[in-house]
Design an enzyme around this catalytic site. Structure first.
Site, PDB file in Angstrom:
ATOM      1  N   GLU A 264       2.789  -2.068  -7.004  1.00 39.68           N
ATOM      2  CA  GLU A 264       2.725  -0.482  -6.326  1.00 39.68           C
ATOM      3  C   GLU A 264       1.220  -0.951  -5.685  1.00 39.68           C
ATOM      4  O   GLU A 264       0.915  -1.941  -5.564  1.00 39.68           O
ATOM      5  CB  GLU A 264       1.892   0.223  -7.683  1.00 39.68           C
TER       6      GLU A 264
ATOM      7  N   HIS B  17      -0.820   4.730  -7.768  1.00 42.14           N
ATOM      8  CA  HIS B  17      -1.866   5.563  -7.096  1.00 42.14           C
ATOM      9  C   HIS B  17      -1.222   7.009  -6.941  1.00 42.14           C
ATOM     10  O   HIS B  17      -0.984   7.315  -5.591  1.00 42.14           O
ATOM     11  CB  HIS B  17      -2.486   4.966  -5.922  1.00 42.14           C
TER      12      HIS B  17
ATOM     13  N   SER C 162      -5.187  -0.553 -10.006  1.00 37.67           N
ATOM     14  CA  SER C 162      -5.847  -0.860  -8.736  1.00 37.67           C
ATOM     15  C   SER C 162      -6.297  -2.327  -8.707  1.00 37.67           C
ATOM     16  O   SER C 162      -5.855  -3.226  -9.113  1.00 37.67           O
ATOM     17  CB  SER C 162      -6.621   0.061  -8.353  1.00 37.67           C
TER      18      SER C 162
END
Length: 306
Positions: free
Chosen positions: A208, A277, A110
């Site tokens: 992502e 995620h 992330s």
């Protein structure tokens, strides 16, 4: 030159830090129990529980934790508690010689993507894009496959990702080889124009994201495309885009947006990987040699440890 960190063994100590936002305390408590279950000891960063707005301490405090844990000879690996926001704020102040001279496992994803990119491109160290202690592993009912992905830190093993793990679709046919790079699309796009701009040339690019409307994904992919980052890659791996749904009636779908730019780039591409995620979340070593084949719908990544 690529550097691989040493593997972990039972009884080793790992550091737990929060270089971005403060983690959920209850989730982190369960995450730390997981670290113990792996047979590891842990050392906590001084600013881990600090709350400075949306940051886990000010920039100097979070930077100090990062430096301290790389310098600590007793610490054999560093696992991030969570993401959020803030790692890009400290990237230019990191002493990359400290990392280069003290290579060790560094794990997260992330917002941690910015550090993955900066560390790899400044030092050559292979780092790990994988589920974190508070934001993933410490949640109630955390997926066992996500937990099992930490075993790659103990025993060198090639990752063989195929349709046995998830449904994979071919976007652009072909095969490719190169180092696996990338991570969170928002962080990759925010690296553009900085000293830590993502280098995709000859590499397999992983993307992502989460909670971004298709129009935002469009903006970020368009930025990477106009900068030549998609076209320069050897191939593209599309991970999970969790909850990337439109909030307005008039919108392209996420699939339409991704397909448009991936096909424009014209590089071998696959989508459907449980990387990001999502649950389960498969951890992968960034900077390690990889190969992909769209006909066989496979991704191979060599071990990230030695």
């Amino acid at each position: 030159m690529t550097m691989k960190p040493n593997r972990l063994k039972k009884g080793d100590t790992v550091a737990v830090i929060a270089p971005a936002s403060p983690p959920n305390k209850e989730n982190l408590k369960r995450g730390l129990k997981f670290v113990e279950d792996l047979g590891l000891n842990y050392k906590l960063g001084k600013s881990l529980y600090t709350e400075y707005g949306y940051l886990a301490g000010n920039d100097e405090e979070r930077l100090a934790d990062l430096h301290e844990m790389f310098l600590d000879d007793d610490v054999k690996g560093i696992i991030c508690a969570g993401g959020g926001y803030g790692t890009a704020r400290i990237a230019s102040a990191i002493d990359y010689d400290v990392i280069k001279n003290n290579p060790k496992i560094f794990w997260g994803y992330s917002d941690i993507t910015f550090l993955h990119t900066a560390i790899r491109q400044q030092t050559g160290l292979v780092t790990f894009h994988g589920p974190m202690l508070a934001s993933d592993i410490g949640k109630e009912g955390a997926n066992q496959i996500s937990k099992d992905t930490f075993q790659q830190l103990f025993t060198p093993a090639e990752l063989n990702y195929s349709t046995e793990l998830s449904q994979i679709e071919e976007l652009v046919p072909g095969s490719a080889e190169g180092s696996l790079v990338g991570g969170n699309l928002s962080l990759l796009s925010s690296s553009m124009g900085t000293p830590f701009e993502i280098d995709t040339e000859g590499n397999i690019l992983l993307i992502e994201d989460i909670n971004e409307e298709p129009r935002a994904v469009d903006r970020m992919l368009n930025q990477l495309y106009m900068a030549g980052k998609l076209q320069e890659s050897a191939g593209i791996i599309v991970g999970d885009f969790n909850n990337c749904v439109p909030e307005r009636e008039l919108s392209l779908t996420l699939e339409e947006v991704i397909d448009h730019y991936i096909k424009l780039a014209g590089k071998p591409a696959l989508k459907g990987f449980k990387i990001g995620h999502c649950s389960p979340h498969i951890g992968v070593p960034l900077g390690a040699a990889a190969s992909m084949n769209t006909k066989e719908k496979t991704l191979f990544v060599e071990s990230g440890i030695k």
